[in-house]
Motif scaffolding. Structure first.
Motif, short mmCIF file in Angstrom:
data_model
loop_
_atom_site.label_atom_id
_atom_site.label_comp_id
_atom_site.label_asym_id
_atom_site.label_seq_id
_atom_site.Cartn_x
_atom_site.Cartn_y
_atom_site.Cartn_z
N VAL A 167 -2.67 0.15 -0.72
CA VAL A 167 -3.30 -0.93 0.05
C VAL A 167 -2.36 -2.12 0.15
O VAL A 167 -2.20 -2.72 1.21
N GLU A 168 -1.70 -2.44 -0.93
CA GLU A 168 -0.75 -3.56 -0.93
C GLU A 168 0.43 -3.26 -0.01
O GLU A 168 0.92 -4.14 0.71
N TRP A 169 0.92 -2.03 0.01
CA TRP A 169 2.06 -1.61 0.83
C TRP A 169 1.76 -1.73 2.32
O TRP A 169 2.62 -2.11 3.12
N ALA A 170 0.53 -1.43 2.71
CA ALA A 170 0.18 -1.32 4.13
C ALA A 170 0.12 -2.67 4.83
O ALA A 170 -0.33 -3.66 4.26
N THR A 171 0.60 -2.69 6.08
CA THR A 171 0.37 -3.84 6.94
C THR A 171 -0.91 -3.64 7.75
O THR A 171 -1.55 -4.60 8.15
N ASP A 172 -1.24 -2.38 8.00
CA ASP A 172 -2.42 -2.00 8.78
C ASP A 172 -3.12 -0.86 8.05
O ASP A 172 -2.45 0.03 7.50
N ILE A 173 -4.45 -0.87 8.09
CA ILE A 173 -5.23 0.19 7.46
C ILE A 173 -6.23 0.71 8.47
O ILE A 173 -6.97 -0.07 9.08
N ALA A 174 -6.27 2.03 8.64
CA ALA A 174 -7.21 2.66 9.56
C ALA A 174 -8.12 3.58 8.76
O ALA A 174 -7.65 4.47 8.06
N VAL A 175 -9.43 3.34 8.87
CA VAL A 175 -10.41 4.22 8.24
C VAL A 175 -11.04 5.08 9.34
O VAL A 175 -10.99 4.74 10.51
N MET A 176 -11.63 6.17 8.93
CA MET A 176 -12.20 7.09 9.90
C MET A 176 -13.65 6.75 10.26
O MET A 176 -14.10 7.07 11.35
N GLU A 177 -14.38 6.11 9.34
CA GLU A 177 -15.78 5.79 9.56
C GLU A 177 -16.06 4.34 9.13
O GLU A 177 -15.42 3.83 8.21
N LYS A 178 -17.03 3.70 9.77
CA LYS A 178 -17.35 2.30 9.49
C LYS A 178 -17.71 2.08 8.02
O LYS A 178 -17.30 1.10 7.42
N MET B 132 8.40 -3.74 10.95
CA MET B 132 8.00 -2.33 10.88
C MET B 132 6.55 -2.27 10.42
O MET B 132 6.18 -2.89 9.44
N ARG B 133 5.77 -1.51 11.13
CA ARG B 133 4.38 -1.29 10.73
C ARG B 133 4.32 -0.25 9.63
O ARG B 133 4.98 0.79 9.70
N ARG B 134 3.50 -0.53 8.64
CA ARG B 134 3.21 0.42 7.56
C ARG B 134 1.70 0.66 7.61
O ARG B 134 0.92 -0.21 7.24
N VAL B 135 1.33 1.85 8.09
CA VAL B 135 -0.08 2.15 8.35
C VAL B 135 -0.61 3.14 7.32
O VAL B 135 -0.04 4.21 7.12
N LEU B 136 -1.72 2.76 6.69
CA LEU B 136 -2.40 3.61 5.73
C LEU B 136 -3.66 4.15 6.40
O LEU B 136 -4.50 3.38 6.86
N PHE B 137 -3.77 5.47 6.47
CA PHE B 137 -4.94 6.13 7.04
C PHE B 137 -5.83 6.61 5.90
O PHE B 137 -5.35 7.24 4.95
N ILE B 138 -7.12 6.29 6.00
CA ILE B 138 -8.05 6.60 4.92
C ILE B 138 -9.26 7.34 5.45
O ILE B 138 -9.84 6.97 6.48
N CYS B 139 -9.63 8.39 4.73
CA CYS B 139 -10.88 9.11 5.00
C CYS B 139 -11.59 9.33 3.67
O CYS B 139 -11.23 8.72 2.66
N GLY B 140 -12.56 10.20 3.64
CA GLY B 140 -13.34 10.40 2.43
C GLY B 140 -12.59 11.15 1.34
O GLY B 140 -12.47 10.69 0.21
N LYS B 141 -12.07 12.32 1.68
CA LYS B 141 -11.43 13.16 0.68
C LYS B 141 -9.92 13.26 0.85
O LYS B 141 -9.24 13.90 0.06
N GLY B 142 -9.39 12.69 1.90
CA GLY B 142 -7.95 12.72 2.12
C GLY B 142 -7.40 14.11 2.35
O GLY B 142 -6.25 14.38 2.02
N ARG B 143 -8.22 14.98 2.93
CA ARG B 143 -7.79 16.37 3.11
C ARG B 143 -7.45 16.73 4.55
O ARG B 143 -6.53 17.51 4.78
N ARG B 144 -8.20 16.19 5.50
CA ARG B 144 -7.97 16.60 6.89
C ARG B 144 -7.69 15.42 7.82
O ARG B 144 -6.65 15.35 8.44
N ARG B 145 -8.65 14.53 7.92
CA ARG B 145 -8.53 13.48 8.94
C ARG B 145 -7.37 12.53 8.67
O ARG B 145 -6.55 12.28 9.55
N SER B 146 -7.30 11.96 7.48
CA SER B 146 -6.24 10.98 7.23
C SER B 146 -4.85 11.62 7.19
O SER B 146 -3.91 11.06 7.75
#
Length: 86
Positions: free
Chosen positions: A48-59, A1-15
């Motif tokens: 971060v430890e929980w996630a198998t995959d991490i997706a950020v919005m900006e480089k 099972m994939r566990r994906v963590l989405f990260i942005c700056g403020k965690g309000r809209r994109r992630s």
């Protein structure tokens, strides 16, 4: 099972939007957070430890994440979605 963590700056809209969208499109466990101290949910070591995959919005967020959690980010699949903060 994939566990994906989405990260942005403020965690309000994109992630949170990515978290909700991808959890309904795929059979993934998802979570979201922000890197800023003023984020609604500040990314934690546990996430971060929980996630198998991490997706950020900006480089630049990928570099910041690696600096914040250098050991925990090792071995994780890190991707940048290139979603600007408009």
């Amino acid at each position: 099972m994939r566990r994906v963590l989405f990260i942005c700056g403020k965690g309000r809209r994109r992630s949170p939007t990515a978290e909700q969208t991808f959890s309904t499109l795929y059979d993934w466990e998802t979570d979201s957070a922000g890197l800023g101290a003023d984020a609604d949910v500040v990314v934690s070591a546990e996430q971060v430890e929980w996630a198998t995959d991490i997706a950020v919005m900006e480089k630049r967020q990928m570099g910041r994440l690696r600096r914040m959690f250098p050991k925990l980010a090792l071995g994780k699949r890190l991707v940048c979605l290139d979603v600007p903060d408009n």
